[in-house]
Design an enzyme around this catalytic site. Structure first.
Site, short mmCIF file in Angstrom:
data_model
loop_
_atom_site.label_atom_id
_atom_site.label_comp_id
_atom_site.label_asym_id
_atom_site.label_seq_id
_atom_site.Cartn_x
_atom_site.Cartn_y
_atom_site.Cartn_z
N LYS A 1 81.66 15.30 126.96
CA LYS A 1 81.51 15.30 128.43
C LYS A 1 80.05 15.19 128.84
O LYS A 1 79.71 14.38 129.70
CB LYS A 1 82.11 16.59 129.01
CG LYS A 1 83.56 16.50 129.35
CD LYS A 1 83.78 16.09 130.81
CE LYS A 1 85.12 15.41 131.03
NZ LYS A 1 86.25 16.31 130.81
N LYS B 1 89.99 6.82 122.78
CA LYS B 1 91.18 7.50 123.27
C LYS B 1 91.51 7.04 124.69
O LYS B 1 90.60 6.84 125.49
CB LYS B 1 90.87 9.01 123.29
CG LYS B 1 92.01 9.90 123.71
CD LYS B 1 91.55 11.35 123.79
CE LYS B 1 91.16 11.73 125.20
NZ LYS B 1 92.14 12.49 125.95
N LYS C 1 91.73 9.58 131.24
CA LYS C 1 91.57 9.40 132.69
C LYS C 1 90.13 9.06 133.03
O LYS C 1 89.85 8.44 134.04
CB LYS C 1 91.99 10.67 133.43
CG LYS C 1 93.47 10.89 133.48
CD LYS C 1 93.77 12.16 134.27
CE LYS C 1 94.60 13.13 133.49
NZ LYS C 1 94.35 14.52 133.77
P1 ADP Z 1 92.44 13.06 129.97
O1 ADP Z 1 91.75 13.24 128.63
O2 ADP Z 1 93.03 11.72 130.12
O3 ADP Z 1 91.61 13.49 131.14
P2 ADP Z 1 93.77 15.62 130.14
O4 ADP Z 1 92.56 16.24 129.54
O5 ADP Z 1 94.12 15.98 131.53
O6 ADP Z 1 93.67 14.03 129.98
O7 ADP Z 1 94.99 15.90 129.18
C1 ADP Z 1 96.28 16.34 129.54
C2 ADP Z 1 97.11 16.43 128.27
O8 ADP Z 1 97.31 15.13 127.72
C3 ADP Z 1 96.43 17.25 127.15
O9 ADP Z 1 97.42 17.97 126.45
C4 ADP Z 1 95.80 16.20 126.29
O10 ADP Z 1 95.62 16.64 124.95
C5 ADP Z 1 96.84 15.09 126.37
N1 ADP Z 1 96.21 13.77 126.16
C6 ADP Z 1 95.17 13.26 126.85
N2 ADP Z 1 94.87 12.02 126.41
C7 ADP Z 1 95.73 11.75 125.39
C8 ADP Z 1 95.92 10.64 124.52
N3 ADP Z 1 95.19 9.56 124.63
N4 ADP Z 1 96.89 10.72 123.59
C9 ADP Z 1 97.67 11.82 123.48
N5 ADP Z 1 97.55 12.90 124.27
C10 ADP Z 1 96.58 12.89 125.22
#
Ligand code: ADP
Ligand code: TRP
Length: 348
Positions: A116, A214, A217
């Site tokens: 981050k 990955k 968002k």
């Molecule tokens: P992001 O990383 O997109 O901001 P969040 O941190 O809000 O997403 O994650 C919400 C949930 O989705 C968490 O349990 C996170 O581990 C899972 N998650 C986020 N990105 C992925 C991904 N690319 N593949 C699998 N699970 C994911």
């Protein structure tokens, strides 16, 4: 009747949910809820979202959008406690208590934190960053981002969470929560349970535009959002990065783009990857992509309709989340008394 183990997870309201969130977390939330084996809590991690300093209007909108996602996908207030993190006032007490047991160095070592704070740098700059430069950036970072895992541990321990369905980017945070539990219990007596992560077969879905990253968002260009319209889904999948050659075959190293698309197809259809490879033997990427676009679009058709209908009636969403938050707050109010007593913090 035996007491069911507590299962808990939260998602930050930081934007629309993508297929990674769905295949790594949300889809599993619904299946785990419907298994009837757990006492489930699912929440909107709005306090965590604050660490990104969103505009109030955006945060408000994203909270409603995530609540609608939860409900439209099948989380059911009759089966699970669905709530809003910021409504649990004793969470702050527990976060503070846990922070007094946390060495700052442990927080600064977290991969998610480092990613981050270094986000603004180019990959080449990131790789050769000096200790001095890193420290300089950290000094400018908001404290909430540093404390992030402490609040997350409080989220879980407040309800005696034992199982935490998440994607693999959260494993280090869970390990941190487990360490805190051991530390606390050793010092003050058995109070918390060590939570375990539960992962799906898709713990890390990759971006459509760059399969080395990955799907996240924070990089919307590589995301397929679960409320995307059919046309957008088709366009995004058609332009997803694929590899040289034309064979639809799983090979993470040589064919990371096609492999990621195979993972999506398998995750949504429930078919093993080998069966999909067989089905598309001899077909080209175009045919496979079209078939995947249809699958994604159909899979979320009902969800899209339900979500849109829910968002038409925000008062209905509010009622459900308010009721869930009250239930969770009750559990928290009871647990915090136990915790404070253990610490010697009882009222004189
Ligand atoms: P992001 O990383 O997109 O901001 P969040 O941190 O809000 O997403 O994650 C919400 C949930 O989705 C968490 O349990 C996170 O581990 C899972 N998650 C986020 N990105 C992925 C991904 N690319 N593949 C699998 N699970 C994911
Ligand atoms: N940190 C999680 C994420 O970014 C969200 C979260 C906050 C969470 N508190 C939690 C997940 C407690 C599981 C349990 O996705």
């Amino acid at each position: 009747m035996s007491v069911k183990p507590v299962l808990i997870s939260g998602i930050q309201p930081t934007g629309r949910l993508h297929l990674g969130n769905y295949l790594g977390a949300l889809k599993n939330f619904v299946e785990l809820q419907n298994s009837g084996k757990y006492q489930c809590y699912f929440f909107i991690a709005d306090l965590h979202a604050l660490t990104e300093n969103p505009a109030a209007e955006d945060l408000r909108k994203n909270i409603y959008s995530l609540a609608a996602d939860f409900l439209a996908v099948g989380l059911d207030p009759k089966k699970s406690i669905i709530f809003q993190q910021s409504q649990i006032k004793f969470l702050q007490d527990l976060k503070w208590i846990l922070s007094t047991l946390t060495p700052v160095s442990e927080l600064l070592r977290m991969t998610a934190f480092k990613e981050k704070v270094l986000q603004a740098l180019k990959p080449s700059e990131r790789e050769k960053i000096t200790k001095e430069k890193f420290d300089e950036i950290v000094e400018q970072t908001n404290f909430g981002l540093i404390e992030y895992p402490v609040l997350m541990a409080a989220d879980i321990l407040m309800y005696d969470g034992q199982l935490v369905p998440v994607g693999n980017d959260q494993l280090q945070h869970l390990e941190f929560a487990r360490t805190l539990v051991r530390k606390f219990n050793r010092k003050f007596g058995q109070t918390f349970i060590e939570p375990k992560a539960l992962m799906t077969s898709t713990p890390r879905l990759m971006s459509l535009d760059d399969p080395s990253k990955k799907m996240s968002k924070s990089r919307p260009t590589g995301c397929l959002f679960i409320d995307d319209e059919s046309k957008t889904i088709e366009e995004k999948i058609k332009s997803a990065v694929t590899d040289s050659g034309s064979e639809v075959r799983y090979d993470e190293k040589e064919k990371p783009g096609i492999s990621n698309l195979l993972v999506i197809m398998s995750g949504l259809s429930g078919q093993p990857i080998t069966a999909i490879e067989k089905e598309f033997a001899g077909a080209n990427y175009g045919k496979f992509k079209q078939s995947l676009a249809n699958l994604v679009s159909d899979h979320f058709a009902i969800f899209r309709k339900k979500k849109a209908a829910l968002l038409q009636k925000p008062a209905g969403i509010k009622k459900i989340i308010d009721a869930g938050s009250k239930k969770a707050a009750k559990v928290a109010a009871k647990k915090i008394i136990e915790i404070k007593e253990k610490l010697g913090l009882q009222k004189i």
